[in-house]
Scaffold this motif. Structure first.
Motif, PDB file in Angstrom:
ATOM      1  N   PRO A   1      52.695  36.429  45.689  1.00 56.29           N
ATOM      2  CA  PRO A   1      52.065  35.315  46.413  1.00 56.29           C
ATOM      3  C   PRO A   1      50.851  35.832  47.191  1.00 56.29           C
ATOM      4  O   PRO A   1      50.918  36.904  47.813  1.00 56.29           O
ATOM      5  CB  PRO A   1      53.161  34.836  47.377  1.00 56.29           C
ATOM      6  CG  PRO A   1      54.445  35.361  46.794  1.00 56.29           C
ATOM      7  CD  PRO A   1      54.111  36.592  46.030  1.00 56.29           C
ATOM      8  N   GLY A   2      49.753  35.096  47.131  1.00 56.22           N
ATOM      9  CA  GLY A   2      48.563  35.454  47.901  1.00 56.22           C
ATOM     10  C   GLY A   2      47.636  36.413  47.194  1.00 56.22           C
ATOM     11  O   GLY A   2      46.588  36.770  47.717  1.00 56.22           O
ATOM     12  N   ASP A   3      48.028  36.910  45.962  1.00 53.75           N
ATOM     13  CA  ASP A   3      47.141  37.809  45.224  1.00 53.75           C
ATOM     14  C   ASP A   3      45.867  37.101  44.798  1.00 53.75           C
ATOM     15  O   ASP A   3      45.910  35.943  44.369  1.00 53.75           O
ATOM     16  CB  ASP A   3      47.837  38.328  43.953  1.00 53.75           C
ATOM     17  CG  ASP A   3      48.748  39.497  44.276  1.00 53.75           C
ATOM     18  OD1 ASP A   3      48.758  39.928  45.436  1.00 53.75           O
ATOM     19  OD2 ASP A   3      49.451  39.961  43.360  1.00 53.75           O
ATOM     20  N   GLY A   4      44.764  37.796  44.897  1.00 58.96           N
ATOM     21  CA  GLY A   4      43.510  37.270  44.355  1.00 58.96           C
ATOM     22  C   GLY A   4      43.309  37.799  42.943  1.00 58.96           C
ATOM     23  O   GLY A   4      44.263  38.233  42.288  1.00 58.96           O
ATOM     24  N   ILE A   5      42.074  37.804  42.466  1.00 58.93           N
ATOM     25  CA  ILE A   5      41.755  38.374  41.150  1.00 58.93           C
ATOM     26  C   ILE A   5      41.791  39.889  41.289  1.00 58.93           C
ATOM     27  O   ILE A   5      41.169  40.455  42.196  1.00 58.93           O
ATOM     28  CB  ILE A   5      40.371  37.901  40.677  1.00 58.93           C
ATOM     29  CG1 ILE A   5      40.444  36.393  40.413  1.00 58.93           C
ATOM     30  CG2 ILE A   5      39.932  38.654  39.423  1.00 58.93           C
ATOM     31  CD1 ILE A   5      39.239  35.810  39.732  1.00 58.93           C
ATOM     32  N   PRO A   6      42.560  40.610  40.443  1.00 57.15           N
ATOM     33  CA  PRO A   6      42.658  42.075  40.549  1.00 57.15           C
ATOM     34  C   PRO A   6      41.341  42.726  40.165  1.00 57.15           C
ATOM     35  O   PRO A   6      40.486  42.093  39.549  1.00 57.15           O
ATOM     36  CB  PRO A   6      43.760  42.424  39.548  1.00 57.15           C
ATOM     37  CG  PRO A   6      43.774  41.297  38.569  1.00 57.15           C
ATOM     38  CD  PRO A   6      43.313  40.072  39.292  1.00 57.15           C
ATOM     39  N   PRO A   7      41.170  44.045  40.496  1.00 60.82           N
ATOM     40  CA  PRO A   7      39.950  44.754  40.115  1.00 60.82           C
ATOM     41  C   PRO A   7      39.772  44.734  38.594  1.00 60.82           C
ATOM     42  O   PRO A   7      40.749  44.937  37.860  1.00 60.82           O
ATOM     43  CB  PRO A   7      40.191  46.192  40.602  1.00 60.82           C
ATOM     44  CG  PRO A   7      41.441  46.158  41.407  1.00 60.82           C
ATOM     45  CD  PRO A   7      42.141  44.889  41.187  1.00 60.82           C
ATOM     46  N   GLN A   8      38.544  44.494  38.105  1.00 61.20           N
ATOM     47  CA  GLN A   8      38.282  44.397  36.670  1.00 61.20           C
ATOM     48  C   GLN A   8      37.842  45.751  36.127  1.00 61.20           C
ATOM     49  O   GLN A   8      36.973  46.405  36.715  1.00 61.20           O
ATOM     50  CB  GLN A   8      37.196  43.349  36.422  1.00 61.20           C
ATOM     51  CG  GLN A   8      37.586  41.948  36.893  1.00 61.20           C
ATOM     52  CD  GLN A   8      38.804  41.417  36.160  1.00 61.20           C
ATOM     53  OE1 GLN A   8      38.779  41.193  34.959  1.00 61.20           O
ATOM     54  NE2 GLN A   8      39.905  41.213  36.891  1.00 61.20           N
ATOM     55  N   SER A   9      38.435  46.177  34.994  1.00 60.62           N
ATOM     56  CA  SER A   9      38.107  47.504  34.452  1.00 60.62           C
ATOM     57  C   SER A   9      37.308  47.403  33.157  1.00 60.62           C
ATOM     58  O   SER A   9      37.095  48.397  32.467  1.00 60.62           O
ATOM     59  CB  SER A   9      39.384  48.314  34.216  1.00 60.62           C
ATOM     60  OG  SER A   9      40.213  47.641  33.308  1.00 60.62           O
ATOM     61  N   HIS A  10      36.854  46.191  32.800  1.00 60.51           N
ATOM     62  CA  HIS A  10      36.083  46.033  31.557  1.00 60.51           C
ATOM     63  C   HIS A  10      34.859  46.943  31.563  1.00 60.51           C
ATOM     64  O   HIS A  10      34.138  47.019  32.555  1.00 60.51           O
ATOM     65  CB  HIS A  10      35.645  44.568  31.409  1.00 60.51           C
ATOM     66  CG  HIS A  10      34.797  44.339  30.200  1.00 60.51           C
ATOM     67  ND1 HIS A  10      35.338  44.279  28.925  1.00 60.51           N
ATOM     68  CD2 HIS A  10      33.464  44.179  30.061  1.00 60.51           C
ATOM     69  CE1 HIS A  10      34.364  44.074  28.050  1.00 60.51           C
ATOM     70  NE2 HIS A  10      33.205  44.009  28.729  1.00 60.51           N
ATOM     71  N   GLY A  11      34.632  47.688  30.460  1.00 65.34           N
ATOM     72  CA  GLY A  11      33.467  48.562  30.370  1.00 65.34           C
ATOM     73  C   GLY A  11      33.616  49.868  31.146  1.00 65.34           C
ATOM     74  O   GLY A  11      32.642  50.577  31.349  1.00 65.34           O
ATOM     75  N   HIS A  12      34.854  50.217  31.523  1.00 60.31           N
ATOM     76  CA  HIS A  12      35.107  51.468  32.247  1.00 60.31           C
ATOM     77  C   HIS A  12      34.920  52.633  31.277  1.00 60.31           C
ATOM     78  O   HIS A  12      35.722  52.824  30.360  1.00 60.31           O
ATOM     79  CB  HIS A  12      36.534  51.439  32.815  1.00 60.31           C
ATOM     80  CG  HIS A  12      36.821  52.519  33.796  1.00 60.31           C
ATOM     81  ND1 HIS A  12      36.879  53.838  33.429  1.00 60.31           N
ATOM     82  CD2 HIS A  12      37.057  52.475  35.133  1.00 60.31           C
ATOM     83  CE1 HIS A  12      37.158  54.574  34.492  1.00 60.31           C
ATOM     84  NE2 HIS A  12      37.257  53.763  35.543  1.00 60.31           N
ATOM     85  N   ARG A  13      33.851  53.426  31.480  1.00 54.93           N
ATOM     86  CA  ARG A  13      33.494  54.417  30.469  1.00 54.93           C
ATOM     87  C   ARG A  13      34.590  55.461  30.249  1.00 54.93           C
ATOM     88  O   ARG A  13      34.945  55.797  29.124  1.00 54.93           O
ATOM     89  CB  ARG A  13      32.180  55.094  30.865  1.00 54.93           C
ATOM     90  CG  ARG A  13      31.669  56.029  29.747  1.00 54.93           C
ATOM     91  CD  ARG A  13      30.220  56.379  29.933  1.00 54.93           C
ATOM     92  NE  ARG A  13      29.367  55.201  29.818  1.00 54.93           N
ATOM     93  CZ  ARG A  13      28.120  55.142  30.313  1.00 54.93           C
ATOM     94  NH1 ARG A  13      27.626  56.161  30.972  1.00 54.93           N
ATOM     95  NH2 ARG A  13      27.389  54.066  30.175  1.00 54.93           N
ATOM     96  N   LEU A  14      35.172  55.969  31.341  1.00 48.11           N
ATOM     97  CA  LEU A  14      36.178  57.034  31.213  1.00 48.11           C
ATOM     98  C   LEU A  14      37.400  56.536  30.434  1.00 48.11           C
ATOM     99  O   LEU A  14      37.939  57.228  29.562  1.00 48.11           O
ATOM    100  CB  LEU A  14      36.584  57.485  32.624  1.00 48.11           C
ATOM    101  CG  LEU A  14      37.115  58.919  32.709  1.00 48.11           C
ATOM    102  CD1 LEU A  14      36.028  59.908  32.290  1.00 48.11           C
ATOM    103  CD2 LEU A  14      37.603  59.221  34.129  1.00 48.11           C
ATOM    104  N   LEU A  15      37.836  55.303  30.752  1.00 50.64           N
ATOM    105  CA  LEU A  15      38.980  54.738  30.026  1.00 50.64           C
ATOM    106  C   LEU A  15      38.655  54.583  28.537  1.00 50.64           C
ATOM    107  O   LEU A  15      39.476  54.942  27.678  1.00 50.64           O
ATOM    108  CB  LEU A  15      39.332  53.358  30.607  1.00 50.64           C
ATOM    109  CG  LEU A  15      40.314  53.341  31.770  1.00 50.64           C
ATOM    110  CD1 LEU A  15      40.562  51.889  32.222  1.00 50.64           C
ATOM    111  CD2 LEU A  15      41.646  53.972  31.370  1.00 50.64           C
TER     112      LEU A  15
END
Ligand code: CUA
Length: 324
Positions: A57-71
Protein backbone atom coordinates in the motif's frame (compact mmCIF):
# COMPACT_ATOMS: atom_id res chain seq x y z
CA UNK A 1 9.47 -40.33 -12.18
CA UNK A 2 8.23 -43.90 -11.61
CA UNK A 3 10.07 -44.96 -14.80
CA UNK A 4 13.28 -43.99 -13.03
CA UNK A 5 12.63 -46.79 -10.53
CA UNK A 6 12.86 -49.48 -13.22
CA UNK A 7 15.82 -51.84 -13.18
CA UNK A 8 15.56 -53.53 -16.59
CA UNK A 9 16.17 -50.85 -19.23
CA UNK A 10 17.75 -52.49 -22.26
CA UNK A 11 17.41 -49.32 -24.36
CA UNK A 12 18.72 -46.86 -21.78
CA UNK A 13 21.34 -44.29 -22.81
CA UNK A 14 22.34 -43.45 -19.26
CA UNK A 15 24.34 -46.57 -18.45
CA UNK A 16 26.74 -46.69 -21.40
CA UNK A 17 29.02 -49.67 -22.09
CA UNK A 18 31.33 -48.21 -24.73
CA UNK A 19 33.75 -45.30 -24.99
CA UNK A 20 31.63 -43.39 -27.50
CA UNK A 21 28.35 -43.97 -25.64
CA UNK A 22 30.17 -42.84 -22.46
CA UNK A 23 31.25 -39.60 -24.15
CA UNK A 24 27.72 -38.95 -25.34
CA UNK A 25 26.37 -39.63 -21.85
CA UNK A 26 29.03 -37.22 -20.49
CA UNK A 27 27.63 -34.47 -22.72
CA UNK A 28 24.12 -35.31 -21.62
CA UNK A 29 25.15 -35.01 -17.94
CA UNK A 30 26.97 -31.73 -18.55
CA UNK A 31 23.98 -30.17 -20.31
CA UNK A 32 21.59 -31.57 -17.71
CA UNK A 33 23.55 -30.00 -14.81
CA UNK A 34 24.01 -26.73 -16.74
CA UNK A 35 20.23 -26.66 -17.20
CA UNK A 36 19.69 -27.39 -13.49
CA UNK A 37 22.03 -24.50 -12.60
CA UNK A 38 20.18 -22.09 -14.92
CA UNK A 39 16.81 -23.26 -13.60
CA UNK A 40 17.77 -22.78 -9.96
CA UNK A 41 19.30 -19.31 -10.54
CA UNK A 42 16.42 -18.03 -12.69
CA UNK A 43 13.65 -19.44 -10.52
CA UNK A 44 15.46 -18.30 -7.36
CA UNK A 45 15.73 -14.71 -8.62
CA UNK A 46 12.11 -14.82 -9.78
CA UNK A 47 10.75 -16.02 -6.45
CA UNK A 48 12.98 -13.55 -4.55
CA UNK A 49 11.79 -10.65 -6.74
CA UNK A 50 8.13 -11.63 -6.47
CA UNK A 51 8.31 -11.62 -2.66
CA UNK A 52 10.82 -8.83 -2.03
CA UNK A 53 9.35 -6.33 -4.49
CA UNK A 54 5.65 -7.18 -4.31
CA UNK A 55 3.28 -4.22 -4.35
CA UNK A 56 2.61 -2.66 -0.94
CA UNK A 57 0.00 0.00 0.00
CA UNK A 58 1.26 3.49 -0.85
CA UNK A 59 3.90 2.31 -3.36
CA UNK A 60 4.52 4.63 -6.27
CA UNK A 61 6.08 3.70 -9.63
CA UNK A 62 9.30 1.70 -8.90
CA UNK A 63 12.69 2.77 -10.33
CA UNK A 64 12.83 2.00 -14.10
CA UNK A 65 15.81 -0.02 -15.38
CA UNK A 66 15.01 0.10 -19.12
CA UNK A 67 18.22 0.67 -21.13
CA UNK A 68 20.48 -0.15 -18.15
CA UNK A 69 23.77 -0.79 -19.96
CA UNK A 70 25.41 -3.01 -17.33
CA UNK A 71 22.34 -5.24 -17.05
CA UNK A 72 22.06 -5.53 -20.85
CA UNK A 73 25.72 -6.55 -21.16
CA UNK A 74 25.40 -8.94 -18.22
CA UNK A 75 22.45 -10.91 -19.53
CA UNK A 76 23.99 -11.12 -22.98
CA UNK A 77 27.35 -12.38 -21.71
CA UNK A 78 25.98 -14.92 -19.22
CA UNK A 79 24.16 -17.07 -21.85
CA UNK A 80 27.20 -16.83 -24.14
CA UNK A 81 29.39 -18.16 -21.34
CA UNK A 82 26.96 -21.02 -20.72
CA UNK A 83 26.84 -21.91 -24.45
CA UNK A 84 30.64 -21.91 -24.65
CA UNK A 85 30.76 -24.35 -21.72
CA UNK A 86 28.35 -26.61 -23.65
CA UNK A 87 29.75 -26.21 -27.16
CA UNK A 88 33.44 -26.93 -26.58
CA UNK A 89 32.97 -30.45 -25.20
CA UNK A 90 30.25 -31.04 -27.81
CA UNK A 91 32.68 -30.24 -30.64
CA UNK A 92 35.29 -32.49 -29.06
CA UNK A 93 32.85 -35.42 -28.99
CA UNK A 94 31.58 -34.75 -32.53
CA UNK A 95 35.11 -34.82 -33.93
CA UNK A 96 36.09 -37.83 -31.86
CA UNK A 97 33.08 -39.88 -32.99
CA UNK A 98 33.46 -38.89 -36.65
CA UNK A 99 36.56 -40.95 -37.44
CA UNK A 100 37.18 -44.54 -36.38
CA UNK A 101 40.62 -45.30 -34.95
CA UNK A 102 43.07 -47.15 -37.21
CA UNK A 103 42.72 -50.91 -37.11
CA UNK A 104 39.05 -50.91 -36.12
CA UNK A 105 37.23 -54.07 -37.20
CA UNK A 106 34.84 -53.30 -40.05
CA UNK A 107 31.24 -54.51 -40.09
CA UNK A 108 28.81 -53.60 -42.86
CA UNK A 109 25.16 -53.21 -41.93
CA UNK A 110 22.55 -52.80 -44.64
CA UNK A 111 19.07 -51.81 -43.48
CA UNK A 112 16.02 -53.30 -45.16
CA UNK A 113 12.29 -52.90 -44.46
CA UNK A 114 12.38 -54.32 -41.71
CA UNK A 115 15.55 -56.22 -40.87
CA UNK A 116 19.30 -55.79 -40.80
CA UNK A 117 21.81 -57.46 -43.10
CA UNK A 118 25.20 -57.86 -41.40
CA UNK A 119 28.44 -58.53 -43.29
CA UNK A 120 32.02 -58.95 -42.11
CA UNK A 121 34.02 -58.20 -45.26
CA UNK A 122 37.35 -59.27 -43.77
CA UNK A 123 35.99 -62.51 -42.34
CA UNK A 124 33.67 -63.77 -45.07
CA UNK A 125 30.67 -63.91 -42.71
CA UNK A 126 27.12 -62.88 -43.61
CA UNK A 127 24.34 -62.88 -41.04
CA UNK A 128 21.27 -60.89 -40.05
CA UNK A 129 19.82 -59.01 -37.09
CA UNK A 130 22.70 -59.98 -34.80
CA UNK A 131 26.05 -58.19 -34.76
CA UNK A 132 28.80 -60.06 -32.89
CA UNK A 133 31.84 -58.04 -31.81
CA UNK A 134 34.79 -58.68 -29.49
CA UNK A 135 35.03 -56.69 -26.25
CA UNK A 136 37.75 -54.07 -25.89
CA UNK A 137 38.58 -53.44 -29.55
CA UNK A 138 37.13 -50.68 -31.70
CA UNK A 139 34.59 -51.62 -34.34
CA UNK A 140 33.43 -49.40 -37.18
CA UNK A 141 30.01 -50.07 -38.63
CA UNK A 142 29.42 -49.04 -42.23
CA UNK A 143 25.78 -48.03 -42.61
CA UNK A 144 23.74 -48.31 -45.80
CA UNK A 145 20.12 -48.88 -46.74
CA UNK A 146 18.53 -50.99 -49.46
CA UNK A 147 15.33 -48.97 -49.55
CA UNK A 148 14.16 -46.04 -47.37
CA UNK A 149 15.86 -44.07 -44.57
CA UNK A 150 16.52 -46.10 -41.43
CA UNK A 151 18.61 -45.26 -38.38
CA UNK A 152 21.12 -47.45 -36.55
CA UNK A 153 20.88 -47.06 -32.79
CA UNK A 154 22.29 -49.18 -29.96
CA UNK A 155 21.71 -46.85 -27.00
CA UNK A 156 24.25 -48.40 -24.63
CA UNK A 157 27.02 -48.80 -27.22
CA UNK A 158 26.72 -46.31 -30.04
CA UNK A 159 25.12 -43.04 -30.90
CA UNK A 160 22.40 -42.90 -33.49
CA UNK A 161 23.18 -42.50 -37.18
CA UNK A 162 20.87 -42.50 -40.20
CA UNK A 163 21.14 -44.88 -43.13
CA UNK A 164 20.29 -42.78 -46.16
CA UNK A 165 19.65 -44.06 -49.71
CA UNK A 166 22.67 -43.44 -51.95
CA UNK A 167 25.00 -42.60 -49.04
CA UNK A 168 27.49 -44.58 -47.00
CA UNK A 169 27.60 -43.51 -43.36
CA UNK A 170 29.61 -44.99 -40.52
CA UNK A 171 29.57 -45.15 -36.75
CA UNK A 172 32.22 -46.58 -34.46
CA UNK A 173 32.59 -47.58 -30.81
CA UNK A 174 34.72 -49.71 -28.51
CA UNK A 175 32.56 -52.06 -26.41
CA UNK A 176 33.71 -52.09 -22.79
CA UNK A 177 31.63 -54.95 -21.37
CA UNK A 178 30.43 -58.30 -22.63
CA UNK A 179 26.72 -58.94 -22.96
CA UNK A 180 23.81 -58.58 -25.32
CA UNK A 181 22.76 -55.04 -26.18
CA UNK A 182 19.53 -54.16 -27.91
CA UNK A 183 19.38 -52.02 -31.02
CA UNK A 184 16.38 -50.42 -32.62
CA UNK A 185 15.70 -48.64 -35.89
CA UNK A 186 15.25 -45.00 -34.92
CA UNK A 187 13.85 -43.47 -38.10
CA UNK A 188 10.22 -43.98 -39.13
CA UNK A 189 10.57 -46.36 -42.09
CA UNK A 190 7.11 -47.76 -42.69
CA UNK A 191 4.53 -50.08 -41.23
CA UNK A 192 6.87 -52.24 -39.15
CA UNK A 193 9.39 -49.57 -38.13
CA UNK A 194 8.79 -50.37 -34.45
CA UNK A 195 9.40 -54.06 -35.25
CA UNK A 196 12.87 -53.46 -36.66
CA UNK A 197 15.11 -54.49 -33.80
CA UNK A 198 18.48 -56.17 -33.56
CA UNK A 199 21.13 -57.22 -31.06
CA UNK A 200 24.79 -56.52 -30.59
CA UNK A 201 26.48 -59.45 -28.85
CA UNK A 202 29.75 -58.38 -27.23
CA UNK A 203 31.99 -61.38 -26.54
CA UNK A 204 35.45 -62.18 -25.28
CA UNK A 205 37.89 -62.36 -28.20
CA UNK A 206 38.17 -66.18 -28.04
CA UNK A 207 34.40 -66.56 -27.98
CA UNK A 208 34.07 -64.19 -30.92
CA UNK A 209 36.70 -66.13 -32.89
CA UNK A 210 34.78 -69.35 -32.21
CA UNK A 211 31.57 -67.70 -33.44
CA UNK A 212 33.32 -66.61 -36.66
CA UNK A 213 34.63 -70.15 -37.18
CA UNK A 214 31.14 -71.58 -36.71
CA UNK A 215 29.69 -69.06 -39.17
CA UNK A 216 32.23 -70.08 -41.80
CA UNK A 217 31.51 -73.80 -41.39
CA UNK A 218 28.60 -75.37 -43.30
CA UNK A 219 25.84 -76.55 -40.95
CA UNK A 220 25.37 -80.29 -40.43
CA UNK A 221 23.41 -81.97 -43.24
CA UNK A 222 19.71 -82.25 -42.35
CA UNK A 223 18.32 -85.64 -41.26
CA UNK A 224 14.76 -87.02 -41.08
CA UNK A 225 12.09 -84.35 -40.75
CA UNK A 226 14.70 -81.64 -41.32
CA UNK A 227 15.68 -83.27 -44.65
CA UNK A 228 12.02 -83.04 -45.70
CA UNK A 229 12.14 -79.37 -44.71
CA UNK A 230 15.28 -78.88 -46.80
CA UNK A 231 13.58 -80.10 -49.95
CA UNK A 232 10.45 -78.03 -49.17
CA UNK A 233 12.72 -74.98 -48.85
CA UNK A 234 13.80 -75.52 -52.46
CA UNK A 235 10.36 -76.45 -53.85
CA UNK A 236 8.14 -73.89 -52.11
CA UNK A 237 9.86 -70.78 -53.36
CA UNK A 238 11.90 -69.89 -50.23
CA UNK A 239 15.11 -70.08 -52.25
CA UNK A 240 14.09 -67.11 -54.40
CA UNK A 241 14.68 -64.72 -51.50
CA UNK A 242 17.01 -66.49 -49.06
CA UNK A 243 20.53 -67.85 -49.22
CA UNK A 244 21.59 -71.04 -47.46
CA UNK A 245 25.26 -71.70 -48.18
CA UNK A 246 25.95 -75.16 -49.58
CA UNK A 247 22.55 -75.37 -51.29
CA UNK A 248 21.17 -73.91 -54.51
CA UNK A 249 19.28 -71.27 -52.45
CA UNK A 250 21.07 -68.03 -53.28
CA UNK A 251 18.34 -65.38 -52.95
CA UNK A 252 19.42 -62.02 -51.58
CA UNK A 253 16.07 -60.31 -50.96
CA UNK A 254 15.58 -61.66 -47.44
CA UNK A 255 18.02 -62.53 -44.65
CA UNK A 256 20.78 -65.09 -45.23
CA UNK A 257 19.58 -68.20 -43.36
CA UNK A 258 22.77 -70.29 -43.46
CA UNK A 259 23.00 -70.33 -39.63
CA UNK A 260 19.55 -69.05 -38.70
CA UNK A 261 19.10 -71.81 -36.09
CA UNK A 262 22.01 -70.41 -34.10
CA UNK A 263 20.57 -66.90 -33.73
CA UNK A 264 18.76 -65.96 -30.58
CA UNK A 265 15.79 -64.20 -32.17
CA UNK A 266 13.60 -64.41 -35.26
CA UNK A 267 11.98 -61.74 -37.40
CA UNK A 268 14.56 -59.06 -36.44
CA UNK A 269 14.15 -59.33 -32.68
CA UNK A 270 10.41 -60.03 -32.69
CA UNK A 271 10.44 -63.59 -31.28
CA UNK A 272 12.71 -65.95 -29.42
CA UNK A 273 14.22 -68.54 -31.74
CA UNK A 274 12.24 -71.67 -30.82
CA UNK A 275 10.59 -74.28 -33.09
CA UNK A 276 7.13 -73.05 -32.03
CA UNK A 277 7.96 -69.44 -32.82
CA UNK A 278 9.52 -70.40 -36.16
CA UNK A 279 6.28 -72.26 -36.99
CA UNK A 280 4.22 -69.23 -35.94
CA UNK A 281 6.32 -67.05 -38.21
CA UNK A 282 6.03 -69.42 -41.20
CA UNK A 283 2.27 -69.78 -40.71
CA UNK A 284 1.56 -66.06 -40.92
CA UNK A 285 4.54 -63.66 -40.99
CA UNK A 286 2.27 -60.61 -41.29
CA UNK A 287 0.65 -61.44 -37.93
CA UNK A 288 4.08 -60.93 -36.37
CA UNK A 289 5.38 -58.20 -38.64
CA UNK A 290 2.68 -56.27 -40.51
CA UNK A 291 3.57 -55.26 -44.07
CA UNK A 292 6.60 -57.55 -44.48
CA UNK A 293 7.31 -58.59 -48.07
CA UNK A 294 7.54 -62.29 -47.23
CA UNK A 295 3.75 -62.31 -46.92
CA UNK A 296 3.11 -59.65 -49.52
CA UNK A 297 5.32 -61.02 -52.30
CA UNK A 298 6.17 -64.56 -51.14
CA UNK A 299 4.68 -67.14 -53.52
CA UNK A 300 3.76 -69.59 -50.75
CA UNK A 301 1.41 -67.00 -49.26
CA UNK A 302 -0.13 -65.75 -52.52
CA UNK A 303 -0.16 -68.90 -54.68
CA UNK A 304 -2.50 -71.68 -53.52
CA UNK A 305 -0.37 -74.35 -55.23
CA UNK A 306 2.62 -73.43 -53.06
CA UNK A 307 0.70 -72.94 -49.79
CA UNK A 308 2.29 -74.48 -46.70
CA UNK A 309 0.43 -77.21 -44.79
CA UNK A 310 0.96 -77.70 -41.04
CA UNK A 311 3.21 -80.69 -41.87
CA UNK A 312 5.25 -78.52 -44.23
CA UNK A 313 5.62 -75.87 -41.54
CA UNK A 314 6.81 -78.42 -38.97
CA UNK A 315 9.39 -79.82 -41.42
CA UNK A 316 10.64 -76.35 -42.40
CA UNK A 317 10.90 -75.31 -38.74
CA UNK A 318 12.91 -78.47 -38.00
CA UNK A 319 15.25 -77.76 -40.94
CA UNK A 320 15.77 -74.06 -40.20
CA UNK A 321 16.15 -74.63 -36.45
CA UNK A 322 18.94 -77.13 -37.18
CA UNK A 323 20.99 -74.68 -39.28
CA UNK A 324 23.51 -73.72 -36.63
CU1 CUA B 1 13.91 -48.97 -40.20
CU2 CUA B 1 12.53 -47.61 -38.84
Amino acid sequence: MLAACGTDEPLTTISPRSDVAGDIQGLYSLIFWAAVFVFVVVEGLLVYAVIRYRRRPGDGIPPQSHGHRLLEIGWTLAPIAILVVVVIPTWQVIFKTADAPDGAMRVEVMAHQWWWEVRYPGLGVVTANEVHVPVGSPVTVQLETADVIHSFWVPRLSGKRDMVPGRVNAIWFTPEATGTFLGQCAELCGESHANMKFQVVVQEQAEFDAWVEAQRRAPDPPQGLAATGASLFLSKGCLACHTIEGTVALGVIGPNLTHVGGRSTLGAGMMNNTPDEMARWLRDPSAVKPGNIMTRDGAMYTNAALALTEDDIAALAAYLGGLR
